[in-house]
Design an enzyme around this catalytic site. Sequence first.
Site, PDB file in Angstrom:
ATOM      1  N   ASP A 180     -12.972  46.132   9.783  1.00  0.00           N
ATOM      2  CA  ASP A 180     -13.921  46.153   8.679  1.00  0.00           C
ATOM      3  C   ASP A 180     -15.176  46.930   9.068  1.00  0.00           C
ATOM      4  OD1 ASP A 180     -12.269  44.627   7.040  1.00  0.00           O
ATOM      5  OD2 ASP A 180     -13.091  42.732   7.795  1.00  0.00           O
ATOM      6  N   HIS A 189      -9.277  51.413   8.850  1.00  0.00           N
ATOM      7  CA  HIS A 189      -9.867  50.414   7.954  1.00  0.00           C
ATOM      8  C   HIS A 189      -8.859  49.340   7.554  1.00  0.00           C
ATOM      9  CE1 HIS A 189     -13.166  48.868   5.888  1.00  0.00           C
ATOM     10  NE2 HIS A 189     -13.375  49.778   4.958  1.00  0.00           N
TER      11      HIS A 189
END
Length: 290
Positions: A265, A261
């Site tokens: 995204d 992450h």
Amino acid sequence: PADVEAPAAAETPVAAAAPTPPPAAAAPAPVKQAAPPASSASLPVMESVTTSLGNRPERRSKMSRMRQRVAARLKESQDTAAMLTTFQEVDMGNFMEMRHRHKDEFQKKHGVKLGFMSVFVKACTSALQEVPSINAYIDDETKEVVYRDYCDISVAVASPNGLVVPVLRNTEYMTFADVERTIALFGSKAKENKLSLDDMSGGTFTISNGGVFGSLMGTPIINQPQSAILGMHATKMRAVVDEKGNVVARPMMYLALTYDHRLIDGREGVTFLKSVADKITDPAKLVFDI
């Protein structure tokens, strides 16, 4: 003489009466104590039961260098990446039907069986080109994102010493037959413990197939320095609603994408996984490159 009175006896002096002490204050009423908890002696006595467990030996074995390396890399991945897993289900029916129709002809022409891995490799390769961030990685020393315009896909293969991940190079140029032949070659080399470091080095993305062992769902761990890994799982018949609103039984598989992450995204992660699922559901999209 008899009629003479005897002298009166001398009177004994009477002591003065002691003063009466004041009445003592009334003693406070005793406080009622709570009843003490019943002692263990008042509980019913249970007879002890002795169970024979038999012989309980333990064994120790030295960790192989490969297992030590795998353990270190997995822990490094957990300590480095901000891992997040997203899930998607895929209908395997159309591909399984196509595979059933052409598997004999495929094996006759190419000398290798048509499995599930080739369609997933090709679907992932196409999706990696659509979403380049999945194929990228973070260079922590320079604080840069490195985008790779080629696809080297690592595939998990079982070996006597554990799970290994040899790399399929430039899968964007490989056919279904190329993928199946290369995976078969890696499988035979793994059984003979002949995989080299060059076979397992590199890789821009990994596919792990826990479904061959019956896994229904899992969260795979990223193979550093890659940024994502796809987890395949077991295909099970489940009730689904088709396009006409009818409840039908279809062969369904859960897919899991674990991604870093820090770089990827949620939009990119979900878009990639949905693209893979759509291509597996309708294999014609791979033929027409859509």
